[in-house]
Design a protein around this motif. Structure first.
Motif, PDB file in Angstrom:
ATOM      1  N   VAL A 332       0.819  -1.211   0.000  1.00  0.00           N
ATOM      2  CA  VAL A 332       0.000   0.000   0.000  1.00  0.00           C
ATOM      3  C   VAL A 332       0.855   1.264   0.000  1.00  0.00           C
ATOM      4  O   VAL A 332       0.403   2.338  -0.425  1.00  0.00           O
ATOM      5  N   GLN A 333       2.102   1.147   0.428  1.00  0.00           N
ATOM      6  CA  GLN A 333       2.969   2.330   0.433  1.00  0.00           C
ATOM      7  C   GLN A 333       3.244   2.842  -0.980  1.00  0.00           C
ATOM      8  O   GLN A 333       3.509   4.033  -1.173  1.00  0.00           O
ATOM      9  N   PRO A 335       1.166   3.110  -3.792  1.00  0.00           N
ATOM     10  CA  PRO A 335       0.242   4.153  -4.253  1.00  0.00           C
ATOM     11  C   PRO A 335       0.214   5.377  -3.353  1.00  0.00           C
ATOM     12  O   PRO A 335       0.007   6.499  -3.832  1.00  0.00           O
ATOM     13  N   LEU A 336       0.423   5.183  -2.039  1.00  0.00           N
ATOM     14  CA  LEU A 336       0.393   6.323  -1.128  1.00  0.00           C
ATOM     15  C   LEU A 336       1.551   7.282  -1.397  1.00  0.00           C
ATOM     16  O   LEU A 336       1.399   8.505  -1.311  1.00  0.00           O
ATOM     17  N   LEU A 337       2.717   6.726  -1.737  1.00  0.00           N
ATOM     18  CA  LEU A 337       3.903   7.548  -1.990  1.00  0.00           C
ATOM     19  C   LEU A 337       4.077   7.872  -3.465  1.00  0.00           C
ATOM     20  O   LEU A 337       5.061   8.521  -3.834  1.00  0.00           O
ATOM     21  N   ASN A 338       3.143   7.392  -4.306  1.00  0.00           N
ATOM     22  CA  ASN A 338       3.202   7.634  -5.749  1.00  0.00           C
ATOM     23  C   ASN A 338       4.547   7.198  -6.331  1.00  0.00           C
ATOM     24  O   ASN A 338       5.204   7.933  -7.070  1.00  0.00           O
ATOM     25  N   VAL A 339       4.946   5.981  -5.986  1.00  0.00           N
ATOM     26  CA  VAL A 339       6.223   5.443  -6.446  1.00  0.00           C
ATOM     27  C   VAL A 339       6.186   5.228  -7.963  1.00  0.00           C
ATOM     28  O   VAL A 339       5.206   4.726  -8.503  1.00  0.00           O
ATOM     29  N   PHE A 340       7.248   5.632  -8.655  1.00  0.00           N
ATOM     30  CA  PHE A 340       7.403   5.485 -10.104  1.00  0.00           C
ATOM     31  C   PHE A 340       6.362   6.274 -10.896  1.00  0.00           C
ATOM     32  O   PHE A 340       6.226   6.074 -12.111  1.00  0.00           O
ATOM     33  N   TYR A 347      -1.693  -0.244  -8.676  1.00  0.00           N
ATOM     34  CA  TYR A 347      -1.213  -0.948  -7.478  1.00  0.00           C
ATOM     35  C   TYR A 347      -2.360  -1.653  -6.754  1.00  0.00           C
ATOM     36  O   TYR A 347      -2.195  -2.783  -6.279  1.00  0.00           O
ATOM     37  N   PHE A 348      -3.507  -1.013  -6.674  1.00  0.00           N
ATOM     38  CA  PHE A 348      -4.630  -1.639  -5.965  1.00  0.00           C
ATOM     39  C   PHE A 348      -5.137  -2.879  -6.701  1.00  0.00           C
ATOM     40  O   PHE A 348      -5.489  -3.884  -6.076  1.00  0.00           O
ATOM     41  N   ILE A 349      -5.174  -2.811  -8.029  1.00  0.00           N
ATOM     42  CA  ILE A 349      -5.559  -3.994  -8.806  1.00  0.00           C
ATOM     43  C   ILE A 349      -4.531  -5.105  -8.602  1.00  0.00           C
ATOM     44  O   ILE A 349      -4.895  -6.279  -8.430  1.00  0.00           O
ATOM     45  N   ALA A 350      -3.248  -4.746  -8.599  1.00  0.00           N
ATOM     46  CA  ALA A 350      -2.195  -5.742  -8.403  1.00  0.00           C
ATOM     47  C   ALA A 350      -2.276  -6.370  -7.012  1.00  0.00           C
ATOM     48  O   ALA A 350      -2.038  -7.579  -6.852  1.00  0.00           O
TER      49      ALA A 350
END
Length: 385
Positions: A332-333, A335-340, A347-350
């Motif tokens: 969950v970190q 999407p929260l940190l907008n990585v890449f 990310y949530f689907i994954a």
């Protein structure tokens, strides 16, 4: 299960590692699938790109204007050629990239793909206009230079309000541009790569000395013989080296640059998951052999084989749930940190797919050991214990 937490630590660790690996794989696949499912915004079929050197040509603007007008007429007179447009070298699937910045309402927009195009560029690529119009020669003499942008960029700047007719500034807000049209999103870097914000500006006289690319839409009759004829014509006309590329082949090459690393990553991850699955199977088998006395006692007091088997599977699922909870905390970190800089929904689907995959893996690895546990005979198990 709590009393045997030390023995279950290896199982929890393997599930956690598997979840993180699977999460990375499905994030990768989901991201590229979403990009692939979006339309290109143009038609690349039977488009050829002719690159040449303009160094031998005159630098006089009037002479260049006449030269390119005659060259365009000569190319259009060939029956195999349907449309012709001169353009900057950053056409779709090329290795060239040009970017600019714009400003609107005090907000800056960076890394906008900047295409300098001829009047018939839309016809060559069959670009779909969703609002406004394409360039006409009269746009070159207007007060504010006309530009065309893509749909997503229009929504970023103006929301649901129509952008056609709006005047915006360059990055420093010194020069003004008038939006005369909006096109569908334009994926110029490959099927699996997201499209950038796009700005089309009309190729003017001042830019002709930098022009070194002509794009043509050919008919189905265009073959290798015509290509050889075209090559000789362009080489003699421009007095320079000429390279003719088929855009459909360039597209395949660009897509391979994405597909091959993706396949290699998936293969490596698959081997890792297989090894983890074998490890889980071995751990469960070992635990059953250590618990023969317990299983035999349960069978002796009347437990059915199905209840013993379901207990083994349920315990595995409970342990897997504990690992998944820990794995989700780390996942969950992203999407929260907008990585890449990847959309959060990827990310949530994954995460969702990874949870289902891990549960399916654990059930598959625990069914056979559970079946073997159900087959243990009480007398033999208690005698061995």
């Amino acid at each position: 299960m709590w009393n045997k937490r030390g023995q279950n630590f290896l199982f929890l660790t393997e599930i956690l590692i598997s979840f993180l690996v699977v999460f990375a794989v499905f994030s990768y696949i989901t991201y590229y699938y979403q990009n692939y499912s979006k339309p290109l915004g143009f038609d690349y079929n039977r488009v050829w790109a002719i690159a040449y050197s303009g160094e031998q040509l005159s630098k006089n603007p009037d002479t260049l204007t006449t030269f390119y007008a005659n060259l365009e007429k000569s190319l259009k007179s060939m029956p195999e050629i349907k449309e012709v447009s001169f353009a900057s070298p950053n056409y779709p699937y090329s290795s060239s990239f040009m970017s600019t910045g714009l400003s609107q309402g005090g907000k800056k927009f960076n890394n906008i793909s900047d295409f300098h195009v001829g009047t018939d560029y839309q016809k060559v690529w069959n670009v779909n206009l969703i609002d406004g119009r394409w360039f006409v020669p009269e746009d070159l003499i207007g007060k504010d230079k006309g530009i065309i942008i893509n749909e997503t960029f229009s929504k970023e700047m103006f929301g649901t309000v129509k952008s056609t007719g709006k005047v915006i500034g360059d990055f420093d807000d010194k020069n003004k541009f008038k939006i005369i049209g909006v096109v569908n999103d334009f994926k110029a870097n490959g099927d699996f790569v997201p499209g950038n914000n796009v700005m089309f500006s009309q190729l003017d006289t001042a830019y002709l000395k930098w022009t070194s690319t002509v794009l043509i839409k050919v008919s189905e009759k265009a073959d290798a013989t015509f290509e050889s004829k075209l090559y000789k014509f362009m080489a003699n006309t421009t007095r320079s080296a000429v390279e003719i590329q088929h855009v459909d082949e360039m597209r395949e090459s660009r897509n391979r640059e994405t597909i091959i690393p993706m396949l290699l990553f998936i293969i490596v991850a698959s081997f890792l998951i297989i090894n983890v699955a074998l490890g889980l199977f071995g751990v469960l088998w070992y635990n059953i052999n250590k618990r023969k006395g317990e299983i035999g006692l349960r069978r002796a007091i009347g437990a059915s084989g199905a209840s013993v088997s379901s207990q083994m599977v349920l315990e595995s699922l409970i342990l897997a749930t504990l690992s998944i909870i820990i794995g989700c905390f780390f996942a969950v970190q992203f999407p929260l940190l907008n990585v890449f800089n990847i959309p959060a929904n990827v990310y949530f689907i994954a995460i969702l797919i990874s949870i289902l995959f891990i549960y399916a893996l654990v059930v598959a690895c625990s069914l056979y050991p559970g079946k073997q546990a159900a087959a243990i005979r009480p007398a033999i198990a208690l005698h061995e214990d």
